[in-house]
Design an enzyme around this catalytic site. Structure first.
Site, PDB file in Angstrom:
ATOM      1  N   LYS A 199      -7.517  21.120   6.908  1.00  0.00           N
ATOM      2  CA  LYS A 199      -8.889  21.631   6.856  1.00  0.00           C
ATOM      3  C   LYS A 199      -9.799  20.639   6.141  1.00  0.00           C
ATOM      4  CE  LYS A 199     -11.583  25.779   6.061  1.00  0.00           C
ATOM      5  NZ  LYS A 199     -11.551  27.233   5.782  1.00  0.00           N
TER       6      LYS A 199
ATOM      7  N   GLU B 246     -11.084  34.390  -0.960  1.00  0.00           N
ATOM      8  CA  GLU B 246     -11.866  35.070   0.072  1.00  0.00           C
ATOM      9  C   GLU B 246     -11.348  36.490   0.222  1.00  0.00           C
ATOM     10  OE1 GLU B 246     -13.350  34.099   4.565  1.00  0.00           O
ATOM     11  OE2 GLU B 246     -11.193  34.321   4.290  1.00  0.00           O
TER      12      GLU B 246
ATOM     13  N   LYS C 294      -2.837  29.772   1.732  1.00  0.00           N
ATOM     14  CA  LYS C 294      -2.732  28.652   2.673  1.00  0.00           C
ATOM     15  C   LYS C 294      -1.645  27.685   2.214  1.00  0.00           C
ATOM     16  CE  LYS C 294      -7.404  28.172   4.627  1.00  0.00           C
ATOM     17  NZ  LYS C 294      -7.002  28.349   6.041  1.00  0.00           N
TER      18      LYS C 294
ATOM     19  N   LYS D  29     -20.110  38.880  14.831  1.00  0.00           N
ATOM     20  CA  LYS D  29     -19.928  37.563  15.442  1.00  0.00           C
ATOM     21  C   LYS D  29     -20.094  37.666  16.962  1.00  0.00           C
ATOM     22  CE  LYS D  29     -17.006  35.131  12.094  1.00  0.00           C
ATOM     23  NZ  LYS D  29     -15.769  34.322  11.932  1.00  0.00           N
TER      24      LYS D  29
ATOM     25  N   GLU E 132      -6.972  51.896   2.381  1.00  0.00           N
ATOM     26  CA  GLU E 132      -5.760  52.222   3.138  1.00  0.00           C
ATOM     27  C   GLU E 132      -4.611  51.286   2.751  1.00  0.00           C
ATOM     28  OE1 GLU E 132      -5.019  54.614   5.205  1.00  0.00           O
ATOM     29  OE2 GLU E 132      -6.983  55.590   5.193  1.00  0.00           O
TER      30      GLU E 132
ATOM     31  N   ARG F 269      -7.121  40.722   2.205  1.00  0.00           N
ATOM     32  CA  ARG F 269      -7.728  41.610   3.186  1.00  0.00           C
ATOM     33  C   ARG F 269      -7.546  43.051   2.726  1.00  0.00           C
ATOM     34  NH1 ARG F 269      -4.728  41.171   8.353  1.00  0.00           N
ATOM     35  NH2 ARG F 269      -5.486  39.039   8.216  1.00  0.00           N
TER      36      ARG F 269
ATOM     37  N   HIS G  34     -17.163  39.756   4.450  1.00  0.00           N
ATOM     38  CA  HIS G  34     -16.454  38.669   3.787  1.00  0.00           C
ATOM     39  C   HIS G  34     -17.138  38.331   2.469  1.00  0.00           C
ATOM     40  CE1 HIS G  34     -14.354  36.887   7.617  1.00  0.00           C
ATOM     41  NE2 HIS G  34     -14.298  38.207   7.563  1.00  0.00           N
TER      42      HIS G  34
ATOM     43  N   GLU H 276      -6.503  39.948  18.664  1.00  0.00           N
ATOM     44  CA  GLU H 276      -7.298  38.799  19.092  1.00  0.00           C
ATOM     45  C   GLU H 276      -6.680  37.499  18.586  1.00  0.00           C
ATOM     46  OE1 GLU H 276     -11.216  36.292  18.494  1.00  0.00           O
ATOM     47  OE2 GLU H 276      -9.667  36.884  17.073  1.00  0.00           O
ATOM     48  N   HIS H 277      -6.207  37.530  17.345  1.00  0.00           N
ATOM     49  CA  HIS H 277      -5.572  36.345  16.764  1.00  0.00           C
ATOM     50  C   HIS H 277      -4.303  35.974  17.533  1.00  0.00           C
ATOM     51  CE1 HIS H 277      -4.168  33.502  13.729  1.00  0.00           C
ATOM     52  NE2 HIS H 277      -3.004  34.125  13.752  1.00  0.00           N
TER      53      HIS H 277
END
Length: 250
Positions: A66, A152, A58, A125, A51, A90, A133, A167-168
């Site tokens: 991190k 990733e 980052k 999760k 789609e 993504r 992932h 949610e984020h």
């Protein structure tokens, strides 16, 4: 600032720019590969499983933070060895089955190396999140050498992407104010994730049923078979080329 420190700063800026460029180029490389797959599906198949895509890099500050959380010293080798999600891609699909189709296509590209796979669809999760992932090593050709850069790749459905985005935002709102997310909201988010999963499964069933109906109703011969479309241009198949069909029967 003396001349030595100016030169050191210039060299450091050069090094970190080159370091970040590798990850940017790795994302460019992957996005090009995905775009090729999109065009292939559009030209050869009636259905395109991809789609849309979204990439992110980052920031140096986020990378350093991190690394601190991992308890590692600051160095470029430590960053490469300990942080595998500097570059992220993504891929959003319509159906759950599309996720595994795309994953297999990426795995079948001989110059890509899958270093790690986490299947949060088969094993969601705790909060209900579902996605696939992959940590993929991508070859990047620089002017003086070839680098192998990790990115990733997250592959998930539209429904789960919508849930994850909200949610984020909810988590970000509370963490921004240094507050914990209330237990009631956490439970509702989990229920929403379950609802998104049920929707995905229902749409998957409908998709398969529609494909079966289309196959049953398809004609043995279609005018579309007499033409091809490349880059939005339509070409009729010359009779001489159609003659090749007769040759293959001999």
């Amino acid at each position: 600032m003396n001349q030595l420190s100016i030169n050191q700063l210039k060299q450091f800026k050069h090094d970190i720019t080159r370091f970040m460029m590798m990850y940017k180029f790795a994302l460019d490389e992957m996005e090009t590969r995905i775009e090729i797959l999109v065009q292939e599906f559009e030209m050869l198949h009636e259905y395109n499983p991809i789609e849309h895509t979204k990439s992110r890099l980052k920031s140096p500050e986020s990378i350093v933070n991190k690394l601190y959380r991992k308890g590692c010293d600051i160095s470029f080798p430590n960053i490469r060895d300990n942080i595998k999600d500097i570059a992220g891609l993504r891929i959003t699909c319509s159906f759950i089955s599309d996720i595994y189709v795309i994953s297999e296509m990426l795995k079948n590209q001989s110059d890509l190396k899958v270093l790690e796979e986490k299947d949060y669809i088969k094993h969601p999760k705790q909060n209900g999140y579902q996605s696939l992932h992959l940590i993929i090593e991508v070859p990047v050709h620089m002017s003086d050498r070839r680098e192998h850069v990790c990115i990733e790749v997250q592959i998930r459905t539209i429904a789960m992407d919508f849930w994850a985005s909200l949610e984020h935002k909810i988590y970000y709102k509370f963490t921004e104010d240094n507050r914990a997310v209330p237990a009631r909201l956490l439970e509702e988010l989990k229920q929403a994730a379950y609802a998104a999963s049920v929707l995905d499964q229902q749409m998957e069933r409908l998709h398969k049923e529609i494909e079966i109906i289309k196959e049953e109703q398809s004609d043995m011969y279609d005018e579309k078979l007499n033409r091809i479309i490349i880059n939005n241009q339509q070409f009729a198949l010359p009779q001489a080329l159609l003659g090749l069909l007769d040759d293959t029967k001999k």
